[in-house]
Design an enzyme around this catalytic site. Structure first.
Site, PDB file in Angstrom:
ATOM      1  N   GLY A  78      84.179  22.694  52.302  1.00 30.68           N
ATOM      2  CA  GLY A  78      85.017  23.401  51.168  1.00 30.68           C
ATOM      3  C   GLY A  78      83.325  23.365  50.519  1.00 30.68           C
ATOM      4  O   GLY A  78      83.755  23.812  49.270  1.00 30.68           O
TER       5      GLY A  78
ATOM      6  N   HIS B  96      89.818  22.369  56.577  1.00 24.54           N
ATOM      7  CA  HIS B  96      90.024  21.317  57.077  1.00 24.54           C
ATOM      8  C   HIS B  96      91.884  20.983  56.299  1.00 24.54           C
ATOM      9  O   HIS B  96      92.681  20.286  57.184  1.00 24.54           O
ATOM     10  CB  HIS B  96      89.776  19.507  56.534  1.00 24.54           C
ATOM     11  CG  HIS B  96      89.649  18.834  55.012  1.00 24.54           C
ATOM     12  ND1 HIS B  96      89.988  18.537  55.278  1.00 24.54           N
ATOM     13  CD2 HIS B  96      88.209  19.675  54.816  1.00 24.54           C
ATOM     14  CE1 HIS B  96      89.606  18.258  53.696  1.00 24.54           C
ATOM     15  NE2 HIS B  96      88.963  18.995  53.450  1.00 24.54           N
TER      16      HIS B  96
ATOM     17  N   CYS C  60      94.634   4.246  37.394  1.00 26.97           N
ATOM     18  CA  CYS C  60      94.060   2.896  38.206  1.00 26.97           C
ATOM     19  C   CYS C  60      94.485   3.301  39.456  1.00 26.97           C
ATOM     20  O   CYS C  60      93.033   2.552  39.511  1.00 26.97           O
ATOM     21  CB  CYS C  60      95.706   2.953  38.010  1.00 26.97           C
ATOM     22  SG  CYS C  60      96.543   3.277  36.279  1.00 26.97           S
TER      23      CYS C  60
END
Lengths: 391, 81
Positions: free
Chosen positions: A85, A210, A334
Protein backbone atom coordinates in the site's frame (compact mmCIF):
# COMPACT_ATOMS: atom_id res chain seq x y z
CA UNK A 1 -20.41 -16.12 5.49
CA UNK A 2 -18.40 -18.78 7.31
CA UNK A 3 -15.58 -20.90 5.87
CA UNK A 4 -14.20 -24.25 6.94
CA UNK A 5 -10.83 -22.63 7.58
CA UNK A 6 -12.24 -19.81 9.74
CA UNK A 7 -10.93 -19.97 13.30
CA UNK A 8 -13.12 -21.98 15.66
CA UNK A 9 -15.38 -19.86 17.86
CA UNK A 10 -13.07 -18.50 20.50
CA UNK A 11 -13.50 -19.03 24.18
CA UNK A 12 -14.35 -16.01 26.27
CA UNK A 13 -12.99 -15.25 29.70
CA UNK A 14 -9.52 -15.84 31.06
CA UNK A 15 -6.89 -17.15 28.67
CA UNK A 16 -8.76 -16.14 25.48
CA UNK A 17 -6.83 -14.13 22.89
CA UNK A 18 -8.90 -11.64 20.94
CA UNK A 19 -7.45 -9.76 17.97
CA UNK A 20 -8.90 -6.25 17.83
CA UNK A 21 -6.39 -4.63 15.49
CA UNK A 22 -7.77 -5.49 12.05
CA UNK A 23 -7.13 -1.93 10.83
CA UNK A 24 -3.40 -2.65 11.12
CA UNK A 25 -3.82 -5.93 9.28
CA UNK A 26 -6.86 -8.12 8.64
CA UNK A 27 -6.25 -11.88 9.03
CA UNK A 28 -5.95 -13.67 5.68
CA UNK A 29 -9.42 -14.30 4.27
CA UNK A 30 -10.16 -18.04 3.79
CA UNK A 31 -11.03 -17.35 0.14
CA UNK A 32 -7.56 -15.83 -0.31
CA UNK A 33 -5.87 -18.75 1.39
CA UNK A 34 -7.40 -21.30 -0.99
CA UNK A 35 -6.55 -19.27 -4.07
CA UNK A 36 -3.04 -18.48 -2.84
CA UNK A 37 -2.20 -22.14 -2.30
CA UNK A 38 -3.49 -23.13 -5.74
CA UNK A 39 -1.81 -20.18 -7.49
CA UNK A 40 1.57 -20.85 -5.88
CA UNK A 41 1.77 -23.96 -8.05
CA UNK A 42 0.40 -22.37 -11.22
CA UNK A 43 1.53 -18.77 -11.17
CA UNK A 44 5.30 -19.02 -10.76
CA UNK A 45 6.37 -18.38 -14.36
CA UNK A 46 7.18 -15.02 -15.95
CA UNK A 47 3.83 -13.71 -17.23
CA UNK A 48 5.62 -11.96 -20.13
CA UNK A 49 6.84 -15.22 -21.65
CA UNK A 50 5.00 -16.84 -24.48
CA UNK A 51 5.40 -20.43 -23.36
CA UNK A 52 2.63 -22.41 -21.73
CA UNK A 53 3.67 -21.70 -18.12
CA UNK A 54 4.11 -18.00 -18.87
CA UNK A 55 0.67 -17.82 -20.47
CA UNK A 56 -0.83 -19.51 -17.39
CA UNK A 57 0.74 -16.94 -15.09
CA UNK A 58 -0.42 -14.14 -17.39
CA UNK A 59 -3.94 -15.48 -17.33
CA UNK A 60 -3.97 -15.49 -13.53
CA UNK A 61 -2.57 -11.96 -13.38
CA UNK A 62 -5.11 -10.65 -15.91
CA UNK A 63 -7.84 -12.36 -13.94
CA UNK A 64 -6.65 -10.74 -10.71
CA UNK A 65 -6.67 -7.33 -12.38
CA UNK A 66 -10.18 -7.83 -13.76
CA UNK A 67 -11.58 -8.92 -10.40
CA UNK A 68 -9.98 -6.02 -8.54
CA UNK A 69 -11.19 -3.55 -11.18
CA UNK A 70 -14.73 -4.89 -10.99
CA UNK A 71 -14.79 -4.91 -7.16
CA UNK A 72 -13.46 -1.34 -6.97
CA UNK A 73 -15.66 -0.08 -9.81
CA UNK A 74 -12.82 0.97 -12.13
CA UNK A 75 -11.51 -0.01 -15.57
CA UNK A 76 -9.05 -2.89 -15.90
CA UNK A 77 -6.39 -0.63 -17.44
CA UNK A 78 -6.64 1.69 -14.44
CA UNK A 79 -5.30 -0.99 -12.03
CA UNK A 80 -1.59 -1.47 -11.22
CA UNK A 81 -0.42 -4.03 -8.66
CA UNK A 82 2.37 -2.69 -6.46
CA UNK A 83 4.50 -4.24 -3.74
CA UNK A 84 2.55 -2.65 -0.85
CA UNK A 85 0.00 0.00 0.00
CA UNK A 86 2.86 2.36 0.82
CA UNK A 87 4.39 1.70 -2.62
CA UNK A 88 1.00 2.45 -4.21
CA UNK A 89 0.82 5.72 -2.26
CA UNK A 90 4.36 6.71 -3.24
CA UNK A 91 3.97 5.79 -6.91
CA UNK A 92 0.50 7.26 -7.11
CA UNK A 93 1.23 10.61 -5.51
CA UNK A 94 4.71 11.11 -6.97
CA UNK A 95 3.56 10.12 -10.46
CA UNK A 96 0.64 12.54 -10.26
CA UNK A 97 2.89 15.38 -9.07
CA UNK A 98 5.38 14.56 -11.80
CA UNK A 99 2.67 14.57 -14.46
CA UNK A 100 1.51 17.95 -13.19
CA UNK A 101 4.93 19.58 -12.86
CA UNK A 102 4.11 22.17 -15.53
CA UNK A 103 1.14 23.31 -13.47
CA UNK A 104 3.01 24.01 -10.26
CA UNK A 105 4.70 22.45 -7.28
CA UNK A 106 2.11 22.97 -4.55
CA UNK A 107 0.49 20.04 -2.77
CA UNK A 108 -2.52 20.72 -0.58
CA UNK A 109 -3.24 17.93 1.88
CA UNK A 110 -5.43 17.34 4.89
CA UNK A 111 -3.49 17.60 8.16
CA UNK A 112 -4.54 14.01 8.96
CA UNK A 113 -3.07 12.15 5.97
CA UNK A 114 -1.14 8.94 6.58
CA UNK A 115 2.59 9.46 7.08
CA UNK A 116 3.25 7.62 3.77
CA UNK A 117 1.50 10.49 1.94
CA UNK A 118 3.35 13.14 3.93
CA UNK A 119 6.73 11.43 3.45
CA UNK A 120 6.17 11.11 -0.31
CA UNK A 121 5.08 14.74 -0.53
CA UNK A 122 8.16 15.92 1.36
CA UNK A 123 10.49 13.71 -0.67
CA UNK A 124 9.07 15.03 -3.94
CA UNK A 125 10.18 18.56 -3.11
CA UNK A 126 6.59 19.82 -3.50
CA UNK A 127 5.51 22.79 -1.47
CA UNK A 128 3.24 21.19 1.12
CA UNK A 129 0.29 22.98 2.69
CA UNK A 130 -1.52 21.12 5.45
CA UNK A 131 -5.21 22.00 5.70
CA UNK A 132 -6.86 22.02 9.15
CA UNK A 133 -9.60 19.54 10.02
CA UNK A 134 -12.46 19.78 12.49
CA UNK A 135 -12.67 18.02 15.87
CA UNK A 136 -13.88 14.80 14.16
CA UNK A 137 -10.90 14.82 11.78
CA UNK A 138 -12.86 15.89 8.71
CA UNK A 139 -11.61 18.32 6.06
CA UNK A 140 -14.39 20.62 4.91
CA UNK A 141 -14.97 21.66 1.29
CA UNK A 142 -15.06 25.29 2.49
CA UNK A 143 -11.50 24.96 3.86
CA UNK A 144 -10.32 23.69 0.47
CA UNK A 145 -12.19 26.49 -1.31
CA UNK A 146 -10.46 29.19 0.72
CA UNK A 147 -7.05 27.48 0.47
CA UNK A 148 -7.39 27.40 -3.33
CA UNK A 149 -8.45 31.06 -3.35
CA UNK A 150 -5.51 32.05 -1.11
CA UNK A 151 -2.89 30.10 -3.09
CA UNK A 152 -1.16 32.46 -5.52
CA UNK A 153 -1.15 29.87 -8.28
CA UNK A 154 -3.05 26.67 -8.75
CA UNK A 155 -1.47 23.75 -6.83
CA UNK A 156 -0.28 20.63 -8.63
CA UNK A 157 -2.57 18.34 -6.63
CA UNK A 158 -4.65 17.76 -3.52
CA UNK A 159 -4.08 14.70 -1.32
CA UNK A 160 -7.06 13.46 0.67
CA UNK A 161 -7.69 10.08 2.24
CA UNK A 162 -11.02 8.30 1.72
CA UNK A 163 -11.20 7.65 5.46
CA UNK A 164 -8.86 8.37 8.33
CA UNK A 165 -6.77 5.39 9.38
CA UNK A 166 -6.61 6.34 13.07
CA UNK A 167 -10.11 7.57 13.86
CA UNK A 168 -12.24 6.22 10.99
CA UNK A 169 -13.85 9.50 9.90
CA UNK A 170 -14.91 9.45 6.24
CA UNK A 171 -13.74 12.40 4.17
CA UNK A 172 -15.99 14.27 1.73
CA UNK A 173 -13.81 13.29 -1.24
CA UNK A 174 -16.41 13.89 -3.94
CA UNK A 175 -17.41 17.35 -2.66
CA UNK A 176 -13.75 18.34 -2.30
CA UNK A 177 -12.94 17.09 -5.81
CA UNK A 178 -15.78 19.34 -7.02
CA UNK A 179 -14.22 22.32 -5.24
CA UNK A 180 -10.83 21.45 -6.72
CA UNK A 181 -12.03 21.79 -10.33
CA UNK A 182 -9.05 21.10 -12.60
CA UNK A 183 -6.68 20.32 -9.73
CA UNK A 184 -6.47 16.50 -9.53
CA UNK A 185 -7.05 14.66 -6.28
CA UNK A 186 -4.86 11.86 -4.95
CA UNK A 187 -6.87 9.59 -2.68
CA UNK A 188 -5.25 7.27 -0.13
CA UNK A 189 -7.89 4.55 0.24
CA UNK A 190 -5.69 2.11 2.17
CA UNK A 191 -7.83 2.28 5.31
CA UNK A 192 -11.17 1.96 3.54
CA UNK A 193 -10.88 -0.08 0.33
CA UNK A 194 -12.89 -3.25 0.74
CA UNK A 195 -14.87 -1.86 3.72
CA UNK A 196 -16.58 0.90 1.80
CA UNK A 197 -17.03 1.59 -1.92
CA UNK A 198 -14.54 4.11 -3.32
CA UNK A 199 -16.04 7.59 -3.44
CA UNK A 200 -16.01 9.32 -6.85
CA UNK A 201 -13.84 12.29 -7.79
CA UNK A 202 -10.25 11.10 -7.43
CA UNK A 203 -7.65 11.07 -10.23
CA UNK A 204 -5.19 8.61 -8.65
CA UNK A 205 -5.82 6.32 -5.68
CA UNK A 206 -3.99 3.75 -3.56
CA UNK A 207 -5.15 0.68 -1.64
CA UNK A 208 -3.56 -2.13 0.34
CA UNK A 209 -4.59 -5.80 0.12
CA UNK A 210 -3.66 -6.94 3.65
CA UNK A 211 -6.15 -4.42 5.04
CA UNK A 212 -9.01 -6.31 3.37
CA UNK A 213 -7.81 -9.83 4.09
CA UNK A 214 -5.39 -10.37 1.22
CA UNK A 215 -1.75 -11.29 1.83
CA UNK A 216 0.80 -8.62 2.77
CA UNK A 217 3.03 -7.32 -0.02
CA UNK A 218 0.27 -6.36 -2.45
CA UNK A 219 -0.86 -2.80 -3.06
CA UNK A 220 -3.09 -1.40 -5.75
CA UNK A 221 -2.52 1.88 -7.55
CA UNK A 222 -5.43 3.24 -9.56
CA UNK A 223 -4.90 5.87 -12.23
CA UNK A 224 -8.04 7.21 -13.88
CA UNK A 225 -8.05 7.07 -17.67
CA UNK A 226 -6.96 10.40 -19.11
CA UNK A 227 -5.08 11.48 -15.98
CA UNK A 228 -1.51 12.55 -16.65
CA UNK A 229 0.68 10.29 -14.50
CA UNK A 230 4.42 10.10 -15.12
CA UNK A 231 6.57 7.33 -13.67
CA UNK A 232 8.57 8.89 -10.81
CA UNK A 233 10.90 5.88 -10.61
CA UNK A 234 13.07 4.05 -13.16
CA UNK A 235 10.92 2.35 -15.75
CA UNK A 236 10.73 -1.42 -16.04
CA UNK A 237 9.75 -3.56 -19.00
CA UNK A 238 6.97 -5.42 -17.28
CA UNK A 239 3.40 -6.06 -18.38
CA UNK A 240 2.19 -2.95 -16.63
CA UNK A 241 4.42 0.02 -17.43
CA UNK A 242 3.30 1.82 -14.25
CA UNK A 243 4.69 -0.89 -11.99
CA UNK A 244 8.12 -2.37 -11.55
CA UNK A 245 9.63 -5.71 -10.63
CA UNK A 246 8.54 -9.27 -11.21
CA UNK A 247 4.82 -9.59 -10.54
CA UNK A 248 3.76 -11.56 -7.47
CA UNK A 249 1.04 -13.39 -9.39
CA UNK A 250 -0.18 -15.75 -6.61
CA UNK A 251 -0.46 -12.93 -4.07
CA UNK A 252 -2.21 -10.62 -6.55
CA UNK A 253 -4.75 -13.33 -7.33
CA UNK A 254 -5.26 -14.13 -3.64
CA UNK A 255 -5.79 -10.41 -2.97
CA UNK A 256 -8.40 -10.31 -5.71
CA UNK A 257 -10.15 -13.36 -4.26
CA UNK A 258 -10.21 -11.79 -0.78
CA UNK A 259 -11.58 -8.54 -2.17
CA UNK A 260 -14.27 -10.35 -4.12
CA UNK A 261 -15.36 -12.27 -1.01
CA UNK A 262 -15.25 -9.18 1.20
CA UNK A 263 -17.31 -7.13 -1.26
CA UNK A 264 -19.86 -9.95 -1.57
CA UNK A 265 -20.17 -10.14 2.23
CA UNK A 266 -19.87 -6.40 2.76
CA UNK A 267 -23.45 -5.50 3.55
CA UNK A 268 -23.73 -8.11 6.28
CA UNK A 269 -20.23 -7.56 7.71
CA UNK A 270 -20.34 -3.79 7.81
CA UNK A 271 -23.81 -3.54 9.33
CA UNK A 272 -22.74 -5.93 12.10
CA UNK A 273 -19.46 -4.08 12.64
CA UNK A 274 -21.18 -0.69 12.56
CA UNK A 275 -23.54 -1.81 15.30
CA UNK A 276 -20.75 -3.27 17.45
CA UNK A 277 -18.64 -0.12 17.13
CA UNK A 278 -21.66 2.03 18.04
CA UNK A 279 -22.01 -0.13 21.16
CA UNK A 280 -18.32 0.37 22.02
CA UNK A 281 -18.58 4.13 21.55
CA UNK A 282 -21.61 4.31 23.81
CA UNK A 283 -20.38 1.94 26.51
CA UNK A 284 -16.83 3.30 26.76
CA UNK A 285 -18.21 6.82 27.28
CA UNK A 286 -20.61 5.48 29.95
CA UNK A 287 -18.29 3.16 31.87
CA UNK A 288 -14.90 4.89 31.77
CA UNK A 289 -14.68 8.31 33.44
CA UNK A 290 -12.63 11.04 31.74
CA UNK A 291 -12.52 9.41 28.34
CA UNK A 292 -12.78 11.05 24.96
CA UNK A 293 -14.25 8.92 22.17
CA UNK A 294 -13.07 10.55 18.96
CA UNK A 295 -13.88 10.56 15.24
CA UNK A 296 -17.28 10.99 13.62
CA UNK A 297 -19.85 8.85 15.50
CA UNK A 298 -21.85 7.99 12.36
CA UNK A 299 -20.10 8.96 9.14
CA UNK A 300 -17.14 6.63 9.70
CA UNK A 301 -15.52 3.33 8.78
CA UNK A 302 -17.70 0.51 10.09
CA UNK A 303 -15.06 -1.42 12.00
CA UNK A 304 -12.88 1.10 13.81
CA UNK A 305 -13.16 3.20 16.97
CA UNK A 306 -10.63 5.32 18.82
CA UNK A 307 -10.75 6.78 22.30
CA UNK A 308 -8.32 8.37 24.76
CA UNK A 309 -8.21 7.94 28.52
CA UNK A 310 -7.00 10.84 30.62
CA UNK A 311 -3.92 10.23 32.84
CA UNK A 312 -3.14 6.86 31.23
CA UNK A 313 0.09 5.94 29.45
CA UNK A 314 -0.75 4.45 26.05
CA UNK A 315 1.95 1.81 26.20
CA UNK A 316 0.89 0.71 29.68
CA UNK A 317 -2.70 0.43 28.46
CA UNK A 318 -1.75 -1.67 25.41
CA UNK A 319 0.38 -3.94 27.60
CA UNK A 320 -2.29 -4.33 30.28
CA UNK A 321 -4.99 -5.12 27.71
CA UNK A 322 -2.70 -7.61 25.98
CA UNK A 323 -2.22 -9.36 29.32
CA UNK A 324 -6.02 -9.61 29.55
CA UNK A 325 -6.12 -11.14 26.06
CA UNK A 326 -6.93 -8.14 23.86
CA UNK A 327 -4.65 -7.17 20.97
CA UNK A 328 -5.23 -3.48 20.30
CA UNK A 329 -3.27 -0.57 18.79
CA UNK A 330 -2.48 2.82 20.27
CA UNK A 331 -1.66 6.09 18.54
CA UNK A 332 -0.23 7.63 21.69
CA UNK A 333 3.17 9.25 21.60
CA UNK A 334 4.34 7.03 24.40
CA UNK A 335 3.97 3.94 22.21
CA UNK A 336 5.29 5.36 18.94
CA UNK A 337 8.88 5.25 17.74
CA UNK A 338 9.11 9.01 18.12
CA UNK A 339 7.98 10.91 21.17
CA UNK A 340 5.84 13.20 19.05
CA UNK A 341 2.10 12.76 19.54
CA UNK A 342 -0.02 11.36 16.70
CA UNK A 343 -0.28 14.15 14.12
CA UNK A 344 -3.86 13.03 13.48
CA UNK A 345 -5.02 13.44 17.08
CA UNK A 346 -3.01 16.67 17.34
CA UNK A 347 -4.68 18.14 14.24
CA UNK A 348 -8.09 17.22 15.67
CA UNK A 349 -7.19 18.90 18.96
CA UNK A 350 -8.12 15.84 21.02
CA UNK A 351 -6.30 14.15 23.86
CA UNK A 352 -3.22 12.35 22.48
CA UNK A 353 -2.26 10.16 25.43
CA UNK A 354 -3.96 7.03 26.78
CA UNK A 355 -5.11 6.32 23.26
CA UNK A 356 -6.66 3.09 22.04
CA UNK A 357 -7.67 2.17 18.50
CA UNK A 358 -9.90 -0.86 18.42
CA UNK A 359 -10.75 -2.37 15.03
CA UNK A 360 -12.88 -5.41 14.26
CA UNK A 361 -11.99 -8.15 11.81
CA UNK A 362 -14.70 -9.89 9.77
CA UNK A 363 -14.85 -12.69 12.35
CA UNK A 364 -14.86 -10.57 15.53
CA UNK A 365 -17.83 -11.69 17.61
CA UNK A 366 -20.22 -9.78 19.79
CA UNK A 367 -18.93 -11.82 22.73
CA UNK A 368 -15.36 -10.65 22.12
CA UNK A 369 -16.52 -7.03 22.07
CA UNK A 370 -18.54 -7.55 25.26
CA UNK A 371 -15.49 -9.14 26.92
CA UNK A 372 -13.46 -6.05 26.02
CA UNK A 373 -16.14 -3.72 27.38
CA UNK A 374 -16.29 -5.70 30.61
CA UNK A 375 -12.51 -5.54 31.07
CA UNK A 376 -11.59 -2.00 30.02
CA UNK A 377 -12.99 -0.01 32.99
CA UNK A 378 -11.08 -2.17 35.49
CA UNK A 379 -7.80 -1.89 33.53
CA UNK A 380 -8.08 1.90 33.22
CA UNK A 381 -8.99 2.26 36.90
CA UNK A 382 -5.94 0.21 37.94
CA UNK A 383 -3.56 2.26 35.77
CA UNK A 384 -4.95 5.51 37.15
CA UNK A 385 -4.67 4.24 40.72
CA UNK A 386 -0.94 3.59 40.07
CA UNK A 387 -0.40 7.32 39.46
CA UNK A 388 -2.64 8.33 42.33
CA UNK A 389 -5.56 9.54 40.23
CA UNK A 390 -8.84 7.83 40.88
CA UNK A 391 -11.38 9.73 38.86
CA UNK B 1 4.28 40.88 34.80
CA UNK B 2 3.37 37.94 32.59
CA UNK B 3 0.40 35.72 33.40
CA UNK B 4 2.82 32.92 34.24
CA UNK B 5 4.56 35.09 36.84
CA UNK B 6 1.19 35.88 38.41
CA UNK B 7 0.17 32.23 38.61
CA UNK B 8 -0.84 30.89 42.01
CA UNK B 9 0.90 27.59 41.28
CA UNK B 10 3.82 26.75 39.02
CA UNK B 11 4.40 23.18 37.94
CA UNK B 12 7.87 22.52 36.58
CA UNK B 13 7.38 19.52 34.30
CA UNK B 14 10.58 20.01 32.28
CA UNK B 15 11.93 16.67 31.10
CA UNK B 16 8.73 14.78 31.92
CA UNK B 17 7.21 12.67 29.18
CA UNK B 18 3.56 12.40 28.24
CA UNK B 19 1.28 11.90 30.12
CA UNK B 20 3.20 12.98 33.27
CA UNK B 21 2.61 16.77 32.90
CA UNK B 22 -1.14 16.21 32.63
CA UNK B 23 -1.05 13.81 35.59
CA UNK B 24 0.75 16.49 37.61
CA UNK B 25 -1.88 19.04 36.60
CA UNK B 26 -4.70 16.62 37.48
CA UNK B 27 -3.21 15.92 40.89
CA UNK B 28 -2.31 19.42 41.95
CA UNK B 29 -4.71 21.92 40.36
CA UNK B 30 -6.89 21.81 43.48
CA UNK B 31 -4.06 23.48 45.40
CA UNK B 32 -5.18 26.83 43.96
CA UNK B 33 -8.56 28.40 44.80
CA UNK B 34 -11.27 28.55 42.13
CA UNK B 35 -10.34 31.44 39.84
CA UNK B 36 -6.60 30.94 40.46
CA UNK B 37 -4.13 30.28 37.67
CA UNK B 38 -1.77 27.32 37.28
CA UNK B 39 1.33 27.57 35.06
CA UNK B 40 2.68 24.30 33.64
CA UNK B 41 6.19 24.47 32.16
CA UNK B 42 6.61 21.45 29.89
CA UNK B 43 9.10 20.23 27.30
CA UNK B 44 6.73 17.41 26.28
CA UNK B 45 5.44 18.22 22.79
CA UNK B 46 2.13 16.47 23.52
CA UNK B 47 1.35 18.97 26.31
CA UNK B 48 0.38 21.63 23.75
CA UNK B 49 -2.58 19.46 22.74
CA UNK B 50 -3.20 17.55 25.94
CA UNK B 51 -3.40 20.46 28.40
CA UNK B 52 -6.17 22.26 26.42
CA UNK B 53 -7.87 18.84 26.00
CA UNK B 54 -7.63 18.27 29.77
CA UNK B 55 -9.28 21.66 30.35
CA UNK B 56 -12.11 20.82 27.95
CA UNK B 57 -12.69 17.37 29.49
CA UNK B 58 -12.46 18.53 33.12
CA UNK B 59 -14.44 21.76 32.73
CA UNK B 60 -11.42 24.00 33.36
CA UNK B 61 -10.36 27.10 31.48
CA UNK B 62 -7.35 27.07 29.16
CA UNK B 63 -5.82 30.54 29.21
CA UNK B 64 -2.98 30.20 26.70
CA UNK B 65 0.70 29.64 26.21
CA UNK B 66 3.73 31.73 27.16
CA UNK B 67 7.45 31.09 26.98
CA UNK B 68 9.71 30.81 30.04
CA UNK B 69 13.06 32.67 30.02
CA UNK B 70 14.79 29.36 29.13
CA UNK B 71 12.56 29.01 26.07
CA UNK B 72 10.35 26.25 27.49
CA UNK B 73 6.62 26.62 26.77
CA UNK B 74 4.42 27.46 29.77
CA UNK B 75 0.76 26.51 29.56
CA UNK B 76 -1.71 28.51 31.64
CA UNK B 77 -4.87 27.09 33.14
CA UNK B 78 -7.47 28.85 35.29
CA UNK B 79 -9.25 26.68 37.82
CA UNK B 80 -12.96 27.23 37.21
CA UNK B 81 -14.48 24.60 39.44
Amino acid sequence: MTYASDPAPRASGAGAQRYLDAASSEPLHPAAREVLLAALDQGYADPRRLHHQGRSARLLLDNAREVVASCLGVRTDEVTFTTSGTDAVHRGLLGLLSGRSRHGTGLLHSAVEHSAVLHAGTWSGAELTGLPVDRTGRLSPATVRSALAEAGSSPAAIALQAANHEVGTLQPVTEIADEAGDVPLFMDACASAGCTPLPAGWAVAAASAHKWGGPAGVGVMLVRKGVRWRNPFPGDDRIDERGSGFENVPAALASAAALQAVVAEREETTSRQHRLVARVREQVALTVPDVEVVGDPDDRLPHLVTFSCLYVDGEALVTALDREGFGIASGSACTASTLAPSHVLEAMGVLTHGNVRLSLSRTTTEQEVEDFLATLPRVVRALRAEVGLDT
Amino acid sequence: MTAAEGAALELDCRGQRCPLPVIELGRRHTEVPVGGTIAVASTDVAARVDIPAWCRMRGQEYVGEETAPDGVPVFLVRRSR
